[in-house]
Design an enzyme around this catalytic site. Structure first.
Site, PDB file in Angstrom:
ATOM      1  N   LYS A  22     -34.103   3.009  13.540  1.00 21.21           N
ATOM      2  CA  LYS A  22     -35.367   2.935  14.287  1.00 21.21           C
ATOM      3  C   LYS A  22     -35.096   2.258  15.632  1.00 21.21           C
ATOM      4  O   LYS A  22     -35.231   1.042  15.763  1.00 21.21           O
ATOM      5  CB  LYS A  22     -36.430   2.169  13.483  1.00 21.21           C
ATOM      6  CG  LYS A  22     -37.765   2.052  14.242  1.00 21.21           C
ATOM      7  CD  LYS A  22     -38.906   1.551  13.371  1.00 21.21           C
ATOM      8  CE  LYS A  22     -40.171   1.368  14.207  1.00 21.21           C
ATOM      9  NZ  LYS A  22     -41.382   1.114  13.427  1.00 21.21           N
ATOM     10  N   GLU A  76     -33.569  -1.459  12.543  1.00 18.79           N
ATOM     11  CA  GLU A  76     -34.330  -1.473  13.802  1.00 18.79           C
ATOM     12  C   GLU A  76     -33.791  -2.516  14.784  1.00 18.79           C
ATOM     13  O   GLU A  76     -34.186  -3.679  14.744  1.00 18.79           O
ATOM     14  CB  GLU A  76     -35.823  -1.746  13.535  1.00 18.79           C
ATOM     15  CG  GLU A  76     -36.642  -1.775  14.818  1.00 18.79           C
ATOM     16  CD  GLU A  76     -38.145  -1.975  14.601  1.00 18.79           C
ATOM     17  OE1 GLU A  76     -38.880  -1.957  15.598  1.00 18.79           O
ATOM     18  OE2 GLU A  76     -38.580  -2.157  13.449  1.00 18.79           O
ATOM     19  N   ARG A  79     -59.199  -6.617   7.567  1.00 17.26           N
ATOM     20  CA  ARG A  79     -57.872  -5.969   7.588  1.00 17.26           C
ATOM     21  C   ARG A  79     -57.800  -4.919   6.484  1.00 17.26           C
ATOM     22  O   ARG A  79     -57.300  -3.813   6.680  1.00 17.26           O
ATOM     23  CB  ARG A  79     -56.755  -7.013   7.401  1.00 17.26           C
ATOM     24  CG  ARG A  79     -56.619  -7.986   8.561  1.00 17.26           C
ATOM     25  CD  ARG A  79     -55.299  -8.748   8.517  1.00 17.26           C
ATOM     26  NE  ARG A  79     -55.148  -9.631   7.363  1.00 17.26           N
ATOM     27  CZ  ARG A  79     -55.553 -10.900   7.319  1.00 17.26           C
ATOM     28  NH1 ARG A  79     -56.163 -11.437   8.370  1.00 17.26           N
ATOM     29  NH2 ARG A  79     -55.356 -11.637   6.242  1.00 17.26           N
ATOM     30  N   LYS A  98     -38.035  -1.975   6.127  1.00 12.77           N
ATOM     31  CA  LYS A  98     -37.817  -2.090   7.568  1.00 12.77           C
ATOM     32  C   LYS A  98     -37.482  -3.525   7.923  1.00 12.77           C
ATOM     33  O   LYS A  98     -38.058  -4.451   7.359  1.00 12.77           O
ATOM     34  CB  LYS A  98     -39.076  -1.656   8.316  1.00 12.77           C
ATOM     35  CG  LYS A  98     -38.876  -1.591   9.826  1.00 12.77           C
ATOM     36  CD  LYS A  98     -40.182  -1.589  10.581  1.00 12.77           C
ATOM     37  CE  LYS A  98     -40.556  -2.995  11.003  1.00 12.77           C
ATOM     38  NZ  LYS A  98     -41.597  -3.035  12.036  1.00 12.77           N
TER      39      LYS A  98
END
EC number: 4.1.2.13
Length: 361
Positions: free
Chosen positions: A230, A188, A56, A147
């Site tokens: 978003k 979002e 990753r 977010k």
């Protein structure tokens, strides 16, 4: 019902507004690289690479060490907690590498979805309990925006009033906490593309959800100029007949005009499982709708910026440059689209659907 409340101080308003404006500067958008371990595992599995922390890290190193001209089209990167504290091979923290390029750091702060008991398979998002302390630490560690994703599903009886209200309130509380810690919240509320509903139903649901979200943000006295939205683009369900980019663009802009206050600095669309090419073509069409659009309309893409990159890299050191080249191409294509200037087919993007049913991060 009292109507007395305080806005943030002028200094805080200025700081939040300036961060939000930088993120949606003309021709720029966000690279969403905030996939959790399990989600990243699925992406790596697709290219035959084992899901280890080092793999990753290697992949994210490829993304973040791309040529500095990436910053011409990428203004911000959303990181996962693990990634914020990882380092490149030479010991330089990823955060430092991005900041040197002039890219603003963002962080995913929600802790995933949990079921709403008594609903038809609907969910809310958790993570509010210690959010203020986490935001304070993330700000110290260099993050300027955050977010939080809420998820709503279209079905015969969904989204329910319960789910719309609960998710709107959770997003508003999150936004308020972020702003108290000098972090710009990206709000979002994703209406999932799963289902066989048509464009009209998707538009009406999106309008209903966004209206509830902005009522909640108002109730919580969130400073709108220091936020970004978003949302999903308005598209028919995944198993319904596809619409043209122009139809999608008009439905999307109409929904936003009817519900999103002009004070909001910008809208950074999620790609929602569209193919790379679709996400770019539709964004360009949105920026060509002949209606007044008071906010910047740009991108905050994960899969639609990374699918070609992953395929080109395939976990091999010798393919790093090829992967980075794909990222630059996708970023430039979407930067053009954010200004309504993308020519369909010009970036050699993948046209394969990136849809994942009932998508969880």
């Amino acid at each position: 019902m009292t109507t007395y409340f305080n806005y943030p101080s002028k200094e805080l308003q200025d700081e939040l507004r300036e961060i939000a404006q930088k993120i949606v500067a003309p021709g720029k958008g966000i690279l969403a690289a905030d996939e959790s371990g399990p989600t990243m595992g699925k992406r790596l599995q697709d290219i035959g690479v084992e899901n280890t922390e080092d793999n990753r890290r290697a992949y994210r190193q490829l993304l973040f060490s791309t040529d500095p001209k990436l910053a011409e089209n990428i203004s911000g990167v959303i990181l996962f907690h693990e990634t914020l504290y990882q380092k490149a091979d030479d010991g330089t923290p990823f955060a430092e590498i991005l900041k040197k390029k002039g890219i603003i750091l963002g962080i995913k702060v929600d802790k995933g979805v949990v079921p709403l008991f008594g609903s038809e398979d609907e969910v809310t998002t958790q993570g509010l309990d210690d959010l203020a302390a986490r935001c304070a630490q993330y700000k110290k560690d260099g993050c300027d925006f955050a977010k939080w994703r809420c998820v709503l599903k279209i079905g015969k009886n969904t989204p329910s009033y319960q789910s719309i209200l609960e998710n709107a309130n959770v997003l508003a509380r999150y936004a308020s906490i972020c702003q108290s810690q000098r972090i710009v919240p990206i709000v979002e509320p994703e209406v999932l593309p799963d289902g066989d509903h048509d464009l009209d139903r998707a538009q009406k649901v999106t309008e209903t959800v966004l209206a509830a979200v902005y009522k909640a943000l108002s109730d919580h006295h969130v400073y709108l100029e220091g936020t970004l939205l978003k949302p999903n683009m308005v598209t028919a369900g995944q198993s319904a007949k596809k619409n043209t980019p122009e139809e999608i663009a008009l439905a999307t802009v109409q929904a936003l005009r009817r519900t999103v206050p002009a004070a909001v600095t910008g809208v950074t669309f999620l790609s929602g499982g569209q193919s790379e090419e679709e996400a770019t073509v539709n964004l360009s069409a949105i920026n060509n709708v002949p209606l007044i659009r008071p906010w910047a309309l740009t991108f905050s893409y994960g899969r639609a910026l990374q699918a070609s990159v992953l395929r080109a890299w395939a976990g091999k050191k010798e393919n790093i440059a090829a992967g980075q080249n794909e990222l630059l191409k996708r970023a430039k294509a979407n930067g053009d689209a954010a200004q309504g200037k993308y020519v369909a087919g010009s970036a050699g993007a993948g046209s394969g659907s990136l849809f994942v049913a009932n998508h969880a991060y």
